[in-house]
Design a protein around this motif. Structure first.
Motif, PDB file in Angstrom:
ATOM      1  N   ARG A  53       1.643   2.262  10.361  1.00  0.00           N
ATOM      2  CA  ARG A  53       0.348   3.109  10.485  1.00  0.00           C
ATOM      3  C   ARG A  53       1.127   4.665  10.729  1.00  0.00           C
ATOM      4  O   ARG A  53       2.143   4.741  11.048  1.00  0.00           O
ATOM      5  CB  ARG A  53      -0.545   2.930  11.753  1.00  0.00           C
ATOM      6  N   LYS A  54       0.110   5.608  10.351  1.00  0.00           N
ATOM      7  CA  LYS A  54       0.804   6.781  10.147  1.00  0.00           C
ATOM      8  C   LYS A  54       1.226   7.632  11.852  1.00  0.00           C
ATOM      9  O   LYS A  54       2.095   8.345  11.878  1.00  0.00           O
ATOM     10  CB  LYS A  54      -0.100   7.871   9.694  1.00  0.00           C
ATOM     11  N   GLU A  55       0.452   6.824  12.902  1.00  0.00           N
ATOM     12  CA  GLU A  55       1.103   7.204  14.044  1.00  0.00           C
ATOM     13  C   GLU A  55       2.327   6.951  14.325  1.00  0.00           C
ATOM     14  O   GLU A  55       2.705   7.416  15.451  1.00  0.00           O
ATOM     15  CB  GLU A  55       0.074   6.447  15.297  1.00  0.00           C
ATOM     16  N   SER A 112       4.182  18.829   2.959  1.00  0.00           N
ATOM     17  CA  SER A 112       3.077  17.843   3.402  1.00  0.00           C
ATOM     18  C   SER A 112       3.747  16.510   3.557  1.00  0.00           C
ATOM     19  O   SER A 112       4.380  16.180   2.711  1.00  0.00           O
ATOM     20  CB  SER A 112       1.756  18.109   2.812  1.00  0.00           C
ATOM     21  N   ALA A 113       2.770  15.754   4.273  1.00  0.00           N
ATOM     22  CA  ALA A 113       3.197  14.266   4.250  1.00  0.00           C
ATOM     23  C   ALA A 113       1.838  13.333   4.347  1.00  0.00           C
ATOM     24  O   ALA A 113       0.799  13.757   4.971  1.00  0.00           O
ATOM     25  CB  ALA A 113       4.378  13.944   5.545  1.00  0.00           C
ATOM     26  N   THR A 121       4.779   9.408   1.834  1.00  0.00           N
ATOM     27  CA  THR A 121       4.941  10.200   0.775  1.00  0.00           C
ATOM     28  C   THR A 121       5.160  11.767   1.328  1.00  0.00           C
ATOM     29  O   THR A 121       3.954  12.312   1.916  1.00  0.00           O
ATOM     30  CB  THR A 121       4.099  10.272  -0.146  1.00  0.00           C
ATOM     31  N   VAL A 122       6.367  12.270   1.130  1.00  0.00           N
ATOM     32  CA  VAL A 122       6.550  13.638   1.374  1.00  0.00           C
ATOM     33  C   VAL A 122       6.589  14.570   0.252  1.00  0.00           C
ATOM     34  O   VAL A 122       7.619  14.288  -0.545  1.00  0.00           O
ATOM     35  CB  VAL A 122       7.861  13.834   2.433  1.00  0.00           C
ATOM     36  N   THR A 123       5.733  15.615   0.267  1.00  0.00           N
ATOM     37  CA  THR A 123       5.748  16.456  -1.120  1.00  0.00           C
ATOM     38  C   THR A 123       6.152  17.762  -0.388  1.00  0.00           C
ATOM     39  O   THR A 123       5.977  18.440   0.357  1.00  0.00           O
ATOM     40  CB  THR A 123       4.267  16.494  -1.356  1.00  0.00           C
ATOM     41  N   ILE A 141       1.050  14.248   9.434  1.00  0.00           N
ATOM     42  CA  ILE A 141       1.067  13.388   8.570  1.00  0.00           C
ATOM     43  C   ILE A 141      -0.359  12.957   8.425  1.00  0.00           C
ATOM     44  O   ILE A 141      -1.248  12.684   9.143  1.00  0.00           O
ATOM     45  CB  ILE A 141       1.668  11.973   8.813  1.00  0.00           C
ATOM     46  N   ALA A 142      -0.892  13.026   7.091  1.00  0.00           N
ATOM     47  CA  ALA A 142      -2.320  12.844   6.965  1.00  0.00           C
ATOM     48  C   ALA A 142      -2.602  11.420   6.623  1.00  0.00           C
ATOM     49  O   ALA A 142      -1.918  10.476   6.279  1.00  0.00           O
ATOM     50  CB  ALA A 142      -2.880  13.440   5.467  1.00  0.00           C
TER      51      ALA A 142
END
Length: 142
Positions: A53-55, A112-113, A121-123, A141-142
């Protein structure tokens, strides 16, 4: 007829004993797969993080202007049936941290990520040379 290679049982053990010990922990570690794409406007980094998870992901720019990615994996497989006792339980805890040197043409304040479908994904948008500046920050992180 194909040649058959005889294997001595002592060689793999000696090799494993030498390299797979506390003195060389990197030999035991596994790193996630990473893809990096480039187009005219952006660099995109994709890091395989299945089941994370993003956390449990951290992305940021450090004081040296490099990209830091940290992933903490805490998976616990258990079944809470009180009528049975456990014969076996599986736990998996692993951490990954890597620093990536970024190209000079990145707008570091616009990185952004996001985590989606098992991929972090890191843009990283590209900048003109005059827009490049040093920046230290944490990326949400979104």
């Amino acid at each position: 007829m194909l040649p058959v290679m005889n294997s001595n049982s002592w060689f793999p053990t000696m090799f494993d004993d030498f390299f797979n010990n506390d003195w060389m922990p990197k030999m035991k570690a596994t790193a996630p797969a990473v893809n990096v794409k480039e187009d005219a406007k952006t660099y995109t980094m994709e890091v395989a993080v299945p089941g994370i998870r993003k956390e449990f992901c951290r992305v940021g720019i450090n004081a040296d202007g490099n990209l830091d990615i940290a992933i903490e994996n805490k998976m616990e497989h258990k079944d809470e049936n009180k009528k049975q006792h456990y014969v076996r339980r599986e736990f998996s805890y692993s951490n990954y941290q890597q620093t990536y040197v970024l190209p000079d043409d990145i707008l570091k304040d616009r990185i952004s990520a996001k985590v989606e479908d098992g991929v972090l994904t890191v843009t990283m948008p590209k900048a003109a040379k005059e827009e490049v500046k040093k920046l230290q920050r944490t990326i949400e992180i979104a």
